[in-house]
Design a protein around this motif. Sequence first.
Motif: not given
Length: 87
Positions: A2-18
Amino acid sequence: MQALASPLRLRILTSLHARPRTVTELCELLEAGQTTVSNHLRLLRHLSLVSGRRDGRRVQYVLYDDHVSELLDDAIRHLGHLHRAEH
């Protein structure tokens, strides 16, 4: 998922992955409002996908653990696979 269903949440996670980031850094990077980013971070914290580490007056957000990092990597690889299969 469910968390990955939102484009913004996915972008947040990707940003924090860095690297770890503050709400302010995420807002600037993602060009999103502070309230919106904070609401998404609250949900991601509730789902144990991110955690916050206090650094004085600021909170640095990070991915919760290596499992979240691996999940994110797998999801991105899967999306790439689906995109290649469409062409």
